[in-house]
Scaffold this motif. Structure first.
Motif, short mmCIF file in Angstrom:
data_model
loop_
_atom_site.label_atom_id
_atom_site.label_comp_id
_atom_site.label_asym_id
_atom_site.label_seq_id
_atom_site.Cartn_x
_atom_site.Cartn_y
_atom_site.Cartn_z
N ASP A 144 0.84 -1.19 0.00
CA ASP A 144 0.00 0.00 0.00
C ASP A 144 0.88 1.25 0.00
O ASP A 144 1.26 1.77 1.04
CB ASP A 144 -0.93 -0.02 1.22
N VAL A 145 1.20 1.72 -1.21
CA VAL A 145 2.13 2.84 -1.36
C VAL A 145 1.57 4.11 -0.75
O VAL A 145 2.30 4.89 -0.12
CB VAL A 145 2.48 3.04 -2.86
N ALA A 146 0.28 4.36 -0.92
CA ALA A 146 -0.33 5.57 -0.38
C ALA A 146 -0.23 5.60 1.15
O ALA A 146 0.09 6.64 1.74
CB ALA A 146 -1.78 5.67 -0.82
N LEU A 147 -0.48 4.47 1.78
CA LEU A 147 -0.37 4.41 3.24
C LEU A 147 1.07 4.61 3.68
O LEU A 147 1.33 5.31 4.67
CB LEU A 147 -0.92 3.08 3.77
N LYS A 148 2.01 4.04 2.94
CA LYS A 148 3.42 4.24 3.29
C LYS A 148 3.82 5.70 3.16
O LYS A 148 4.51 6.25 4.01
CB LYS A 148 4.31 3.37 2.40
N ARG A 149 3.39 6.35 2.07
CA ARG A 149 3.69 7.77 1.89
C ARG A 149 3.12 8.59 3.03
O ARG A 149 3.80 9.43 3.63
CB ARG A 149 3.15 8.24 0.54
N ASP A 150 1.84 8.33 3.37
CA ASP A 150 1.20 9.06 4.47
C ASP A 150 1.92 8.80 5.79
O ASP A 150 2.06 9.70 6.62
CB ASP A 150 -0.27 8.67 4.59
N GLY A 151 2.37 7.56 5.99
CA GLY A 151 3.09 7.21 7.21
C GLY A 151 4.39 7.98 7.34
O GLY A 151 4.72 8.50 8.41
N TRP A 152 5.15 8.06 6.24
CA TRP A 152 6.40 8.81 6.28
C TRP A 152 6.15 10.30 6.50
O TRP A 152 6.90 10.97 7.20
CB TRP A 152 7.23 8.58 5.02
N GLN A 153 5.08 10.82 5.92
CA GLN A 153 4.75 12.24 6.14
C GLN A 153 4.38 12.49 7.60
O GLN A 153 4.77 13.50 8.18
CB GLN A 153 3.61 12.66 5.21
#
Length: 179
Positions: A144-153
């Motif tokens: 889940d790339v979107a969740l990973k991006r949101d997590g890093w943000q």
């Protein structure tokens, strides 16, 4: 001399060569072999036919459209999420945290729940805990790339709020790589 070594290398090759059979042409209806086809093009010339003539369709590469990944969860967890959203809307952050924690007891490997809890902890001002919870979400996010991006943000915001500017910059770079 080294004739034993050469014999050991040559013998398997000779045995395999003895097993070779030339390709056969199909038989015609009378049982005779068909003659080899005669071509007006020399054997060493390459014949290139257009892709359309060969029935091949050539198109430019277009990536598949991004399908939003919705978190899959049970009905019980869905009801708890709905309750937590209502509690958050009415500024009952402690109640929302407790509700999400109950949902995590039901589905402890749900990365979206861990992210949601991290977001609530960040809102409460518990920055280091929020970064740790978001990191837990990243480990469970899979593809889940979107969740990973949101997590890093979220990790970047939490680290910056905690005073770790260099850690925030690292997390922001990782989030940008996922865009």
């Amino acid at each position: 001399m080294n004739w034993k070594r050469y014999t050991a290398l040559l013998l398997p090759g000779l045995l395999l060569a003895g097993c070779y059979t030339a390709p056969q042409r199909p038989l015609d209806s009378a049982g005779q072999r068909q003659p080899a086809p005669v071509s007006s093009v020399p054997d060493n010339a390459a014949v290139v036919t257009p892709a359309e003539e060969r029935g091949i369709q050539i198109t430019a590469y277009e990536p598949a459209p991004a399908i939003p990944l919705t978190p899959l969860h049970s009905r019980a967890v869905g009801a708890l999420l709905k309750t937590a959203l209502e509690q958050e809307r009415t500024d009952d952050l402690n109640g929302a945290v407790g509700t999400i924690e109950r949902a995590l007891r039901i589905e402890p490997r749900n990365a979206h729940l861990w992210y949601r809890l991290a977001s609530l902890r960040l809102t409460q001002g518990r920055h280091l805990l929020a970064a740790d919870l978001a990191n837990k979400s990243l480990t469970l996010a899979g593809g889940d790339v979107a969740l990973k991006r949101d997590g890093w943000q979220l990790i970047a915001r939490a680290r910056r709020a905690a005073g770790d500017v260099s850690g925030a910059k690292v997390a922001e770079r990782k989030a940008r790589r996922l865009q």
